[in-house]
Design a protein around this motif. Structure first.
Motif, PDB file in Angstrom:
ATOM      1  N   ASP A  56      73.623  15.641 -42.436  1.00 44.85           N
ATOM      2  CA  ASP A  56      72.086  16.058 -42.818  1.00 44.85           C
ATOM      3  C   ASP A  56      71.988  17.395 -43.397  1.00 44.85           C
ATOM      4  O   ASP A  56      72.737  18.221 -42.581  1.00 44.85           O
ATOM      5  CB  ASP A  56      71.054  15.618 -41.596  1.00 44.85           C
ATOM      6  CG  ASP A  56      69.511  15.497 -42.282  1.00 44.85           C
ATOM      7  OD1 ASP A  56      69.544  15.345 -43.590  1.00 44.85           O
ATOM      8  OD2 ASP A  56      68.665  15.782 -41.575  1.00 44.85           O
ATOM      9  N   PHE A  57      71.262  17.970 -44.503  1.00 50.14           N
ATOM     10  CA  PHE A  57      71.136  19.090 -44.888  1.00 50.14           C
ATOM     11  C   PHE A  57      69.887  19.152 -45.588  1.00 50.14           C
ATOM     12  O   PHE A  57      69.229  18.299 -46.012  1.00 50.14           O
ATOM     13  CB  PHE A  57      72.403  19.663 -45.493  1.00 50.14           C
ATOM     14  CG  PHE A  57      72.437  18.958 -47.016  1.00 50.14           C
ATOM     15  CD1 PHE A  57      71.720  19.229 -48.089  1.00 50.14           C
ATOM     16  CD2 PHE A  57      73.087  17.755 -46.831  1.00 50.14           C
ATOM     17  CE1 PHE A  57      72.078  18.524 -49.053  1.00 50.14           C
ATOM     18  CE2 PHE A  57      73.524  17.140 -48.155  1.00 50.14           C
ATOM     19  CZ  PHE A  57      72.764  17.425 -49.301  1.00 50.14           C
ATOM     20  N   ALA A  58      69.203  20.479 -45.620  1.00 48.43           N
ATOM     21  CA  ALA A  58      68.226  20.677 -46.587  1.00 48.43           C
ATOM     22  C   ALA A  58      68.633  21.756 -47.604  1.00 48.43           C
ATOM     23  O   ALA A  58      69.043  22.831 -47.389  1.00 48.43           O
ATOM     24  CB  ALA A  58      66.929  20.909 -45.715  1.00 48.43           C
ATOM     25  N   LEU A  59      67.877  21.597 -49.037  1.00 44.83           N
ATOM     26  CA  LEU A  59      68.143  22.792 -49.705  1.00 44.83           C
ATOM     27  C   LEU A  59      66.887  22.273 -50.781  1.00 44.83           C
ATOM     28  O   LEU A  59      66.090  21.500 -50.805  1.00 44.83           O
ATOM     29  CB  LEU A  59      69.457  22.307 -50.708  1.00 44.83           C
ATOM     30  CG  LEU A  59      70.728  22.433 -50.055  1.00 44.83           C
ATOM     31  CD1 LEU A  59      71.785  21.418 -51.148  1.00 44.83           C
ATOM     32  CD2 LEU A  59      71.099  23.890 -49.911  1.00 44.83           C
ATOM     33  N   PRO A  60      66.604  23.812 -51.207  1.00 44.92           N
ATOM     34  CA  PRO A  60      65.449  23.657 -52.193  1.00 44.92           C
ATOM     35  C   PRO A  60      65.756  22.934 -53.749  1.00 44.92           C
ATOM     36  O   PRO A  60      66.623  23.016 -54.216  1.00 44.92           O
ATOM     37  CB  PRO A  60      65.314  25.330 -52.670  1.00 44.92           C
ATOM     38  CG  PRO A  60      66.636  25.953 -52.193  1.00 44.92           C
ATOM     39  CD  PRO A  60      67.447  25.065 -51.240  1.00 44.92           C
TER      40      PRO A  60
END
Length: 87
Positions: A56-60
């Motif tokens: 899992d990761f978050a990016l703009p």
């Protein structure tokens, strides 16, 4: 049409490389170093594989709002594409 454009681009790159090697040893050495650097980092041993599971990761997104993979997966299938290059 695409094949012709690719051939033309390859021809232009080959001509430029030939010119560097014939006229500029410094540029030729930089070119050789770039080839070595690319070869050194082109290993795919640790690269994600098609169908593999991503952490899992978050990016703009395009407007700067963070998007988390797990949130996107909750809505359905997700396709991840990795681009290599300098933008």
């Amino acid at each position: 049409m695409e094949a012709a454009m690719e051939h033309d681009l390859r021809s232009q790159i080959a001509a430029l490389e030939h010119s560097y090697r014939a006229n500029s040893p410094e540029k030729a050495e930089l070119l050789d170093k770039a080839y070595r650097d690319i070869a050194a980092c082109a290993s795919t041993a640790g690269a994600p594989k098609a169908g593999g599971e991503a952490l899992d990761f978050a990016l703009p997104n395009a407007v700067g709002i963070p998007v988390r993979l797990s949130d996107a997966l909750a809505k359905g299938a997700v396709v991840l594409t990795f681009y290599r290059g300098i933008w």
